[in-house]
Structures are given as structure tokens and as C-alpha cells.
Enzyme design. Structure first.
Site, PDB file in Angstrom:
ATOM      1  N   SER A 149       0.875  -1.174   0.000  1.00 24.27           N
ATOM      2  CA  SER A 149       0.000   0.000   0.000  1.00 24.27           C
ATOM      3  C   SER A 149       0.909   1.219   0.000  1.00 24.27           C
ATOM      4  O   SER A 149       2.097   1.125   0.336  1.00 24.27           O
ATOM      5  CB  SER A 149      -0.838  -0.017   1.282  1.00 24.27           C
ATOM      6  N   TYR A 151      -1.797  -1.102  10.607  1.00 18.48           N
ATOM      7  CA  TYR A 151      -1.760  -1.272   9.147  1.00 18.48           C
ATOM      8  C   TYR A 151      -0.443  -0.750   8.579  1.00 18.48           C
ATOM      9  O   TYR A 151       0.215  -1.421   7.774  1.00 18.48           O
ATOM     10  CB  TYR A 151      -2.953  -0.522   8.551  1.00 18.48           C
TER      11      TYR A 151
HETATM   12  N1  LIG Z   1      -8.709  -0.943  -0.989  1.00 22.24           N
HETATM   13  C1  LIG Z   1      -7.679  -0.121  -0.895  1.00 22.24           C
HETATM   14  O1  LIG Z   1      -7.841   1.099  -1.006  1.00 22.24           O
HETATM   15  C2  LIG Z   1      -6.294  -0.653  -0.715  1.00 22.24           C
HETATM   16  C3  LIG Z   1      -5.225   0.210  -0.936  1.00 22.24           C
HETATM   17  C4  LIG Z   1      -3.922  -0.264  -0.780  1.00 22.24           C
HETATM   18  C5  LIG Z   1      -3.719  -1.577  -0.411  1.00 22.24           C
HETATM   19  N2  LIG Z   1      -4.774  -2.391  -0.195  1.00 22.24           N
HETATM   20  C6  LIG Z   1      -4.488  -3.764   0.209  1.00 22.24           C
HETATM   21  O2  LIG Z   1      -5.023  -4.654  -0.726  1.00 22.24           O
HETATM   22  C7  LIG Z   1      -5.374  -5.857  -0.082  1.00 22.24           C
HETATM   23  C8  LIG Z   1      -6.805  -6.201  -0.408  1.00 22.24           C
HETATM   24  O3  LIG Z   1      -7.630  -5.145   0.012  1.00 22.24           O
HETATM   25  P1  LIG Z   1      -9.140  -4.953  -0.494  1.00 22.24           P
HETATM   26  O4  LIG Z   1      -9.438  -3.520  -0.441  1.00 22.24           O
HETATM   27  O5  LIG Z   1      -9.352  -5.713  -1.737  1.00 22.24           O
HETATM   28  O6  LIG Z   1      -9.889  -5.606   0.736  1.00 22.24           O
HETATM   29  P2  LIG Z   1     -11.305  -6.345   0.793  1.00 22.24           P
HETATM   30  O7  LIG Z   1     -11.744  -6.228   2.194  1.00 22.24           O
HETATM   31  O8  LIG Z   1     -12.205  -5.856  -0.298  1.00 22.24           O
HETATM   32  O9  LIG Z   1     -10.898  -7.860   0.485  1.00 22.24           O
HETATM   33  C9  LIG Z   1     -10.045  -8.528   1.361  1.00 22.24           C
HETATM   34  C10 LIG Z   1     -10.279 -10.009   1.207  1.00 22.24           C
HETATM   35  O10 LIG Z   1      -9.423 -10.662   2.163  1.00 22.24           O
HETATM   36  C11 LIG Z   1     -10.191 -11.592   2.861  1.00 22.24           C
HETATM   37  N3  LIG Z   1      -9.661 -11.750   4.201  1.00 22.24           N
HETATM   38  C12 LIG Z   1      -9.504 -10.787   5.149  1.00 22.24           C
HETATM   39  N4  LIG Z   1      -9.042 -11.318   6.279  1.00 22.24           N
HETATM   40  C13 LIG Z   1      -8.902 -12.657   6.050  1.00 22.24           C
HETATM   41  C14 LIG Z   1      -8.494 -13.751   6.852  1.00 22.24           C
HETATM   42  N5  LIG Z   1      -8.163 -13.592   8.126  1.00 22.24           N
HETATM   43  N6  LIG Z   1      -8.462 -14.976   6.303  1.00 22.24           N
HETATM   44  C15 LIG Z   1      -8.828 -15.163   5.012  1.00 22.24           C
HETATM   45  N7  LIG Z   1      -9.244 -14.164   4.209  1.00 22.24           N
HETATM   46  C16 LIG Z   1      -9.299 -12.928   4.726  1.00 22.24           C
HETATM   47  C17 LIG Z   1     -11.605 -11.040   2.897  1.00 22.24           C
HETATM   48  O11 LIG Z   1     -12.579 -12.056   3.111  1.00 22.24           O
HETATM   49  C18 LIG Z   1     -11.726 -10.398   1.514  1.00 22.24           C
HETATM   50  O12 LIG Z   1     -12.201 -11.299   0.539  1.00 22.24           O
HETATM   51  C19 LIG Z   1      -5.115  -5.645   1.411  1.00 22.24           C
HETATM   52  O13 LIG Z   1      -3.862  -6.173   1.770  1.00 22.24           O
HETATM   53  C20 LIG Z   1      -5.119  -4.142   1.530  1.00 22.24           C
HETATM   54  O14 LIG Z   1      -4.329  -3.719   2.608  1.00 22.24           O
HETATM   55  C21 LIG Z   1      -6.062  -1.966  -0.339  1.00 22.24           C
END
Ligand SMILES: NC(=O)c1ccc[n+]([C@@H]2O[C@H](COP(=O)([O-])OP(=O)(O)OC[C@H]3O[C@@H](n4cnc5c(N)ncnc54)[C@H](O)[C@@H]3O)[C@@H](O)[C@H]2O)c1
Length: 273
Positions: free
Chosen positions: A155, A168
């Protein structure tokens, strides 16, 4: 403030063959196996779709069972319904992946002096210890086969801090470090390790935050995106999950063997500040 999915002046990513990702992708990963954590939703789902479209058999790892199974069926992959907050479950996952996308993650927002220690520890487990254990399990196979791609979804918060996100920011900085160590160890085996480090991506998680913050601050959703979330970003638009997936796919492709130990920032200029 621009908040639409695709502003008129920015065409969708060109698709050489036209049509859906599945129809247009080159099968650069034919015969390869990919493991994507958190693959049932958001960025992980987009990655699983892109990797499958490029020919990989995808292990769809998520605790959201129904969504994981539906996606695995859609892309001809294999669902693994596990809770990655228990690092021991990693030993039940397949060890033979050629591509690993460490993506599962969660957020908790609170000042350090009020941050629940259990929540802090949970975030380190899911976002640091589990990726470490997955790599510990899958790297030997990649080394044996002489090829592998590790992509860690970090991120902008792996490179910059923000208040109230101690767990985070700590976890993402740690993931960036882990990714670099793996890059150094794995290079001689034909394995690369990189981070993709986005700013705010349009996932359900973020869309819910927009609505909540608009209500809480009494401002429009456009202002939440432009003035609050993307205050430090030069590009005042959310990133689409499919764009993150394209970057991941590119790092797994044939022209990136020298790209390792780095972070591909997709933050609209945030880290240029
Ligand atoms: N959305 C953003 O703005 C953003 C920005 C930068 C980085 N990220 C990173 O991208 C990655 C995905 O984020 P996202 O926004 O798609 O999140 P999201 O919440 O939409 O999806 C996350 C997925 O991970 C799964 N998950 C979470 N905890 C879990 C666990 N303990 N065991 C198994 N599965 C689990 C959830 O069920 C979900 O399907 C993360 O690492 C997040 O930090 C997101």
C-alpha cells in the site's frame, strides 16, 4: 471532483484483443499455478481473474467461503476456505504455487493510545506472519523449478504513514521489508519478489468508508474522496481493482525478470510529495 468509475477523458486500459479480460489475455501463465490470498473480493478477486485469464490455475484462498467457491468455479480454480489469522492453516495450503500473491488484509483505525492490542496483533498475523509462512512453504518448490513470482500487495502505507493506522502502516512496512529480503535470497533461483503499493482502490471496503465519512462529516461523497482520502494524491480518482491486477499480472509476465526487490507505487503521485 471526479469520482466516476472511468472519467470520459481516460479510456479503459486498452485491450489488444478487445472483449473481456479472459478473452484478451495472452496465456503467459499457461501451465503455471497461482495462489492468491483474500481472493474472494476486492483486489484479490481482480488478481485471481487476471491470473486465470492469463492461463494460471488459481488457488482461491479466503475465509469468505461462498464467494471463494463461486469465484473458483467461475475461473476453473480451487477454493481454499481458511482463516489466515491462524498462521497454522498455512500448512494446509498447497505448497506448489509458481505465483504467490499475498493480498489478504484488514484495517483498523484508532489512535495508538486507544488501539486494541489484540487487533494490532491480528493485523500483524494476517498481513505479515501469514505471508512469511506462505513464502516459507512455497519458495522451495519455486527454487526447484527455477522460476517463481512473489507479488505482495502492500500500500502507499507501506511507504508512508498516516495517523490512526498504526497496525496497518506497521504491517505494510514489514511486508515491504519481507519482500526485499525474499528478492535477495530468491534471485539466484529465478524467483522475483516485489510489492505493488496502491493508494485508495475502489473496493467495497473503501466505498463503504466513503459513504460513512460523508455522513459523519456532512460533506459530499466526492469531497470525501478528493479532499479527505486523496488529499495527498495528485490524481484525484480512486484506483480500480482491475488496474492493480494488471500490474500484478505484468510482474508475473515474461519481461520482468530484472524487476525484483522493488515497490510499484500506484498512488497517483502520493509518494512524490
Ligand atoms: N482498498 C484499498 O484502497 C487498498 C489500498 C492499498 C492496499 N490495499 C491492500 O489490498 C489488499 C486487499 O484489500 P481490499 O481492499 O481488496 O480488501 P477487501 O476487504 O475488499 O478484500 C479482502 C479479502 O481478504 C479476505 N480476508 C480478510 N481477512 C482474512 C483472513 N483472516 N483470512 C482469510 N481471508 C481474509 C476477505 O474475506 C476479503 O475477501 C489488502 O492487503 C489491503 O491492505 C487496499
Amino acid at each position: 471532483m471526479e469520482t466516476s468509475r472511468r472519467p470520459d477523458h481516460e479510456p479503459a486500459t486498452p485491450s489488444p484483443g478487445g472483449g473481456s479480460p479472459q478473452a484478451r489475455a495472452e496465456p503467459v501463465l499457461a501451465g503455471r499455478t497461482a495462489l492468491v490470498t483474500g481472493a474472494a473480493g476486492g483486489i484479490g478477486r481482480a488478481c485471481a481473474l487476471a491470473l486465470a485469464a492469463a492461463g494460471a490455475h488459481v488457488h482461491v484462498v479466503d475465509r469468505a467461503g461462498e464467494a471463494a467457491k463461486r469465484l473458483a468455479e467461475e475461473i476453473g480454480g480451487t477454493p481454499w476456505v481458511v482463516d489466515l489469522s491462524d498462521p497454522a492453516v498455512v500448512d494446509t495450503l498447497p505448497a506448489g504455487a509458481d505465483v504467490v500473491v499475498n493480498n489478504a488484509g484488514l484495517q483498523h483505525v484508532a489512535p495508538v493510545h486507544e488501539f486494541p492490542p489484540d487487533r494490532f496483533a491480528l493485523i500483524q498475523r494476517v498481513m505479515v506472519e501469514t505471508p512469511f509462512r506462505i513464502l516459507r512453504r512455497t519458495l522451495p518448490g519455486m527454487y526447484e523449478r527455477g522460476w517463481g513470482r512473489v507479488v505482495n500487495i502492500s500500500s502507499v502505507h507501506g511507504l508512508r504513514a498516516s495517523p490512526y493506522k498504526s497496525a496497518y502502516v506497521t504491517a505494510k512496512h514489514a511486508l515491504e521489508g519481507l519482500s526485499k529480503v525474499v528478492a535477495l535470497e530468491a534471485a539466484e533461483h529465478g524467483v522475483t519478489s516485489n510489492c505493488v503499493s496502491p493508494g485508495y482502490v475502489r473496493t467495497p471496503l473503501v466505498e463503504n468508508q466513503i459513504a460513512d465519512q460523508a455522513r459523519a462529516h456532512g460533506i459530499s461523497e466526492a469531497d470525501v474522496v478528493g479532499r479527505v482520502m486523496l488529499e495527498r494524491s495528485a490524481v484525484k480518482r480512486l484506483i480500480e481493482p482491475a488496474d492493480v491486477a494488471e500490474a500484478v499480472l505484468w510482474l508475473c509476465g515474461p519481461h520482468t525478470g530484472h524487476i525484483t526487490g522493488t515497490s510499484l507505487s500506484m498512488d497517483g503521485g502520493w509518494t512524490a510529495n
